[in-house]
Design an enzyme around this catalytic site. Structure first.
Site, PDB file in Angstrom:
ATOM      1  N   ASP A  81      23.457   7.659  -7.624  1.00 14.88           N
ATOM      2  CA  ASP A  81      24.112   8.386  -6.534  1.00 14.88           C
ATOM      3  C   ASP A  81      25.028   7.418  -5.772  1.00 14.88           C
ATOM      4  O   ASP A  81      24.586   6.328  -5.374  1.00 14.88           O
ATOM      5  CB  ASP A  81      23.008   8.930  -5.613  1.00 14.88           C
ATOM      6  CG  ASP A  81      23.519   9.894  -4.567  1.00 14.88           C
ATOM      7  OD1 ASP A  81      24.527  10.575  -4.820  1.00 14.88           O
ATOM      8  OD2 ASP A  81      22.877   9.980  -3.496  1.00 14.88           O
ATOM      9  N   ASP A 103      31.662   6.253  -6.630  1.00 14.15           N
ATOM     10  CA  ASP A 103      32.209   6.762  -5.370  1.00 14.15           C
ATOM     11  C   ASP A 103      33.267   5.803  -4.844  1.00 14.15           C
ATOM     12  O   ASP A 103      32.959   4.852  -4.119  1.00 14.15           O
ATOM     13  CB  ASP A 103      31.096   6.961  -4.339  1.00 14.15           C
ATOM     14  CG  ASP A 103      31.633   7.565  -3.047  1.00 14.15           C
ATOM     15  OD1 ASP A 103      32.861   7.783  -2.961  1.00 14.15           O
ATOM     16  OD2 ASP A 103      30.831   7.819  -2.135  1.00 14.15           O
ATOM     17  N   GLU A 133      33.972  11.491  -6.424  1.00 16.94           N
ATOM     18  CA  GLU A 133      34.189  12.236  -5.175  1.00 16.94           C
ATOM     19  C   GLU A 133      35.633  12.100  -4.715  1.00 16.94           C
ATOM     20  O   GLU A 133      36.230  11.039  -4.811  1.00 16.94           O
ATOM     21  CB  GLU A 133      33.250  11.664  -4.101  1.00 16.94           C
ATOM     22  CG  GLU A 133      33.322  12.382  -2.769  1.00 16.94           C
ATOM     23  CD  GLU A 133      32.178  11.966  -1.853  1.00 16.94           C
ATOM     24  OE1 GLU A 133      31.027  11.868  -2.317  1.00 16.94           O
ATOM     25  OE2 GLU A 133      32.441  11.716  -0.668  1.00 16.94           O
ATOM     26  N   HIS A 207      27.242  17.500  -1.747  1.00 14.62           N
ATOM     27  CA  HIS A 207      26.396  16.464  -1.141  1.00 14.62           C
ATOM     28  C   HIS A 207      25.997  16.915   0.261  1.00 14.62           C
ATOM     29  O   HIS A 207      26.577  17.848   0.819  1.00 14.62           O
ATOM     30  CB  HIS A 207      27.172  15.147  -1.041  1.00 14.62           C
ATOM     31  CG  HIS A 207      27.268  14.410  -2.345  1.00 14.62           C
ATOM     32  ND1 HIS A 207      26.668  13.196  -2.556  1.00 14.62           N
ATOM     33  CD2 HIS A 207      27.886  14.724  -3.503  1.00 14.62           C
ATOM     34  CE1 HIS A 207      26.921  12.792  -3.785  1.00 14.62           C
ATOM     35  NE2 HIS A 207      27.661  13.698  -4.390  1.00 14.62           N
TER      36      HIS A 207
HETATM   37  P1  13P Z   1      21.197  14.745   2.638  1.00 19.28           P
HETATM   38  O1  13P Z   1      20.551  13.444   3.013  1.00 19.28           O
HETATM   39  O2  13P Z   1      21.992  15.329   3.737  1.00 19.28           O
HETATM   40  O3  13P Z   1      20.231  15.699   2.037  1.00 19.28           O
HETATM   41  O4  13P Z   1      22.274  14.388   1.498  1.00 19.28           O
HETATM   42  C1  13P Z   1      21.855  13.846   0.291  1.00 19.28           C
HETATM   43  C2  13P Z   1      23.009  13.425  -0.531  1.00 19.28           C
HETATM   44  O5  13P Z   1      24.080  14.003  -0.480  1.00 19.28           O
HETATM   45  C3  13P Z   1      22.841  12.261  -1.416  1.00 19.28           C
HETATM   46  O6  13P Z   1      24.021  11.910  -2.041  1.00 19.28           O
END
Ligand code: 13P
Length: 283
Positions: A81, A103, A133, A207
């Protein structure tokens, strides 16, 4: 079984549902995510941020998730991520990740394209899928004026060009979503999402979905969102469960009884999201 995000998201796109991507940084969170996914027979994406990898160690964390992925009957993707650069993406691929996000959204458009394309070329050569993104997710605060919000949001025409030039498998959009809990109700720009969908045919990613009301999540899915990221609500469930347990058992020092209720609490949150996203029974 281990699958790529592309496998999971193309099925979701065809089926009109979204796959949950849940962040983990340890054994207990992973137990909770996989417990819910298996219980609901749902495909699932287990996501690790660069911060999670720094905390747990990439070797340890990847093996926890891969052990689950290899024995689970449901499709599981292990995903990086918000990968900050090419090297972090390659490190994950070497550790068995089936999907990475690069990203580079803070960079100007052309530099974002170049950085993303470099990852796509290397990742696709070994069958790993790539998310990127366009637009920036900021912690949108009440005092941010509209023009600043606009600047941070994904431009639909640029999105089409970005997808064409990079060859990515999934695009994360900025439509008023933000990481962490929202201050007040989130204001998602669905017209913008619709315009992006009209120009881009690959799966779209939302996200910052913690705290977004259920009806907005359903609307987002109907407009082409196929992957939904959740972190904060799972952390919140963890912290509440620990506090609650220790308030009742202040002398407990064994981590196991302290952590066990957190798994159930987090699993309940993940299971509810899986039902909301429509991915239950799709695994
Ligand atoms: P939240 O922490 O708002 O659930 O978002 C998680 C996210 O987008 C991880 O990339």
């Amino acid at each position: 079984m281990l699958k790529t995000n592309a496998d999971l998201l193309l099925a979701a796109q065809q089926g009109g549902y979204a796959v949950g991507a849940f962040n983990t940084n340890n054994l207990e969170i992973t137990h909770a995510i996989m417990g819910a996914a298996q219980d609901r027979r749902a495909p699932v994406i287990v996501a690790t941020s660069a911060g999670a990898l720094k905390y747990a160690g990439i070797g340890f964390l990847s093996q926890i998730v891969l052990t689950y992925a290899h024995q689970a009957a449901v499709p599981v993707a292990l995903h990086l991520d918000h990968g900050p650069n090419f090297a972090s993406c390659m490190d994950c691929i070497r550790h068995g990740y089936s999907s990475v996000m690069i990203d580079a959204s803070k960079l100007p458009f052309d530099e974002n394209v170049a950085a993303t394309r470099q990852v796509v070329e290397a990742a696709h050569a070994v069958g790993v899928s790539v998310e990127a993104e366009l637009g920036r997710l900021v912690g949108i605060e009440d005092h941010v004026v509209v023009s600043e919000r606009e600047v941070a949001m994904t431009n639909p025409d640029e999105a089409a060009e970005f997808v064409r030039q990079t060859g990515i498998d999934a695009l994360a959009v900025a439509i008023g979503n933000a990481h962490g809990f929202y201050k007040g109700d989130p204001q998602l720009d669905f017209d913008r999402l619709r315009a992006i969908r009209e120009r881009v045919d690959i799966p779209l990613v939302l996200h910052g979905a913690s705290g977004i009301p259920d009806h907005d999540i359903r609307t987002a899915i109907s407009l082409g969102i196929c992957k939904i990221n959740i972190d904060t609500e799972v952390r919140d469930a963890f912290a509440r469960a620990v506090r609650q347990f220790l308030a009742k058992h202040p002398d407990e020092i064994d981590p196991r009884p302290i952590l066990k209720p957190t798994i159930q609490a987090m699993q309940t949150v993940v299971a509810r999201k899986i039902e909301l996203f429509g991915s239950a029974g799709r695994g």
